[in-house]
Design an enzyme around this catalytic site. Sequence first.
Site, PDB file in Angstrom:
ATOM      1  N   ASP A   1       0.780  -1.248   0.000  1.00 44.01           N
ATOM      2  CA  ASP A   1       0.000   0.000   0.000  1.00 44.01           C
ATOM      3  C   ASP A   1       0.815   1.305   0.000  1.00 44.01           C
ATOM      4  O   ASP A   1       0.489   2.238   0.744  1.00 44.01           O
ATOM      5  CB  ASP A   1      -0.954   0.021   1.194  1.00 44.01           C
ATOM      6  CG  ASP A   1      -2.007  -1.075   1.152  1.00 44.01           C
ATOM      7  OD1 ASP A   1      -1.929  -1.954   0.272  1.00 44.01           O
ATOM      8  OD2 ASP A   1      -2.915  -1.068   2.015  1.00 44.01           O
ATOM      9  N   CYS A  31      -2.139  -2.898   7.556  1.00 45.56           N
ATOM     10  CA  CYS A  31      -2.019  -3.759   6.369  1.00 45.56           C
ATOM     11  C   CYS A  31      -0.731  -4.578   6.358  1.00 45.56           C
ATOM     12  O   CYS A  31      -0.735  -5.730   5.916  1.00 45.56           O
ATOM     13  CB  CYS A  31      -2.199  -2.922   5.114  1.00 45.56           C
ATOM     14  SG  CYS A  31      -3.883  -2.258   5.033  1.00 45.56           S
ATOM     15  N   HIS A  82     -10.611   7.016   1.650  1.00 48.09           N
ATOM     16  CA  HIS A  82      -9.236   6.904   1.151  1.00 48.09           C
ATOM     17  C   HIS A  82      -9.171   5.849   0.054  1.00 48.09           C
ATOM     18  O   HIS A  82     -10.005   4.940   0.005  1.00 48.09           O
ATOM     19  CB  HIS A  82      -8.284   6.522   2.292  1.00 48.09           C
ATOM     20  CG  HIS A  82      -8.557   5.156   2.847  1.00 48.09           C
ATOM     21  ND1 HIS A  82      -9.543   4.919   3.773  1.00 48.09           N
ATOM     22  CD2 HIS A  82      -8.016   3.944   2.555  1.00 48.09           C
ATOM     23  CE1 HIS A  82      -9.583   3.614   4.043  1.00 48.09           C
ATOM     24  NE2 HIS A  82      -8.670   2.996   3.308  1.00 48.09           N
ATOM     25  N   LYS A  85      -7.029  -4.891  -3.156  1.00 46.29           N
ATOM     26  CA  LYS A  85      -7.792  -5.395  -2.016  1.00 46.29           C
ATOM     27  C   LYS A  85      -8.760  -4.329  -1.526  1.00 46.29           C
ATOM     28  O   LYS A  85      -8.563  -3.148  -1.807  1.00 46.29           O
ATOM     29  CB  LYS A  85      -6.847  -5.821  -0.899  1.00 46.29           C
ATOM     30  CG  LYS A  85      -5.983  -4.686  -0.378  1.00 46.29           C
ATOM     31  CD  LYS A  85      -4.910  -5.210   0.553  1.00 46.29           C
ATOM     32  CE  LYS A  85      -4.078  -4.099   1.149  1.00 46.29           C
ATOM     33  NZ  LYS A  85      -4.807  -3.113   1.947  1.00 46.29           N
ATOM     34  N   HIS A 132     -17.358   3.008   0.593  1.00 50.00           N
ATOM     35  CA  HIS A 132     -16.927   1.751   1.235  1.00 50.00           C
ATOM     36  C   HIS A 132     -17.296   1.749   2.721  1.00 50.00           C
ATOM     37  O   HIS A 132     -17.254   2.791   3.385  1.00 50.00           O
ATOM     38  CB  HIS A 132     -15.411   1.581   1.067  1.00 50.00           C
ATOM     39  CG  HIS A 132     -14.921   0.232   1.438  1.00 50.00           C
ATOM     40  ND1 HIS A 132     -14.307  -0.044   2.640  1.00 50.00           N
ATOM     41  CD2 HIS A 132     -14.992  -0.949   0.768  1.00 50.00           C
ATOM     42  CE1 HIS A 132     -14.000  -1.341   2.684  1.00 50.00           C
ATOM     43  NE2 HIS A 132     -14.402  -1.906   1.558  1.00 50.00           N
ATOM     44  N   ASP A 152      -4.631  -0.789  -1.890  1.00 55.11           N
ATOM     45  CA  ASP A 152      -5.962  -0.627  -1.310  1.00 55.11           C
ATOM     46  C   ASP A 152      -6.825   0.016  -2.396  1.00 55.11           C
ATOM     47  O   ASP A 152      -6.428   1.035  -2.978  1.00 55.11           O
ATOM     48  CB  ASP A 152      -5.822   0.306  -0.093  1.00 55.11           C
ATOM     49  CG  ASP A 152      -6.784  -0.002   1.031  1.00 55.11           C
ATOM     50  OD1 ASP A 152      -7.205  -1.169   1.165  1.00 55.11           O
ATOM     51  OD2 ASP A 152      -7.115   0.937   1.784  1.00 55.11           O
ATOM     52  N   HIS A 158     -10.706   0.827  -2.982  1.00 49.53           N
ATOM     53  CA  HIS A 158     -12.091   0.809  -2.502  1.00 49.53           C
ATOM     54  C   HIS A 158     -13.064   1.445  -3.490  1.00 49.53           C
ATOM     55  O   HIS A 158     -12.752   2.486  -4.084  1.00 49.53           O
ATOM     56  CB  HIS A 158     -12.205   1.601  -1.190  1.00 49.53           C
ATOM     57  CG  HIS A 158     -11.403   1.040  -0.068  1.00 49.53           C
ATOM     58  ND1 HIS A 158     -11.478  -0.273   0.327  1.00 49.53           N
ATOM     59  CD2 HIS A 158     -10.508   1.634   0.779  1.00 49.53           C
ATOM     60  CE1 HIS A 158     -10.664  -0.455   1.369  1.00 49.53           C
ATOM     61  NE2 HIS A 158     -10.065   0.664   1.655  1.00 49.53           N
TER      62      HIS A 158
HETATM   63 ZN    ZN Z   1      -8.589   0.953   3.100  1.00 47.38          ZN
END
Ligand code: ZN
Length: 211
Positions: free
Chosen positions: A14, A162, A92, A117, A62, A56, A58
């Site tokens: 990330d 993470c 984010h 993810k 989310h 990451d 989204h």
């Molecule tokens: Zn996230």
Amino acid sequence: MIDIKRRSALIVVDMQNDFLPGGALPVAEGDQIIDGINELARKFYNKDKIVIFSQDWHPEGHASFASSHEGKNPGNPIEGVPGIGPVLWPDHCVQNTYGAEINERIEKKYGIAIIQKGTNPNIDSYSAFFENDKKTKTGLTDLLREKRIKNVYVCGLALDYCCFYTAMDAKSEGFNVFFIKNLTKGIDIPVKNIQNSLDSMTSAGIEIIEV
Ligand SMILES: [Zn+2]
């Protein structure tokens, strides 16, 4: 610099604009590990070693975002929502935004794959292996096994979310795991989360190293 074992993968977690200073969910000093990650990734760019990035990623709205919950603010605890928490985050890493991009200073040419993810609107995914429901796989284990990887090195952001969950899942998936402490930075929410994460990893048999 450490001697990297054969059949090793470096998971760069990330390193996205939103997690860097100036981003929506910045990790303090997150930019200070970029050069070190590039230097290490270069050493993994080798026939029996690989580099994989996680991202990451989204959808808007989310369920991990405080803005998706009436009356909640970023950092507020959330309980009783499976796959979400223990705290809520600011919006984010929304798909196809600048904040979700892996920072331009990260040398992506060394990577063989980007594992995305957090794409399920109702479940968060701290780990690059499984979503937080602990069932839905991202495909990373299969990719590592296909590449005959035995050792997993973890770096990136954030140490206590993470990176921590990625390392713990790598261990439970049967890999030897090395957590590169000086190439990660933490959020430390709740208080002492960084130290607790390091202690949990040590107890789980993960080696905490510096490069
Ligand atoms: Zn996230």
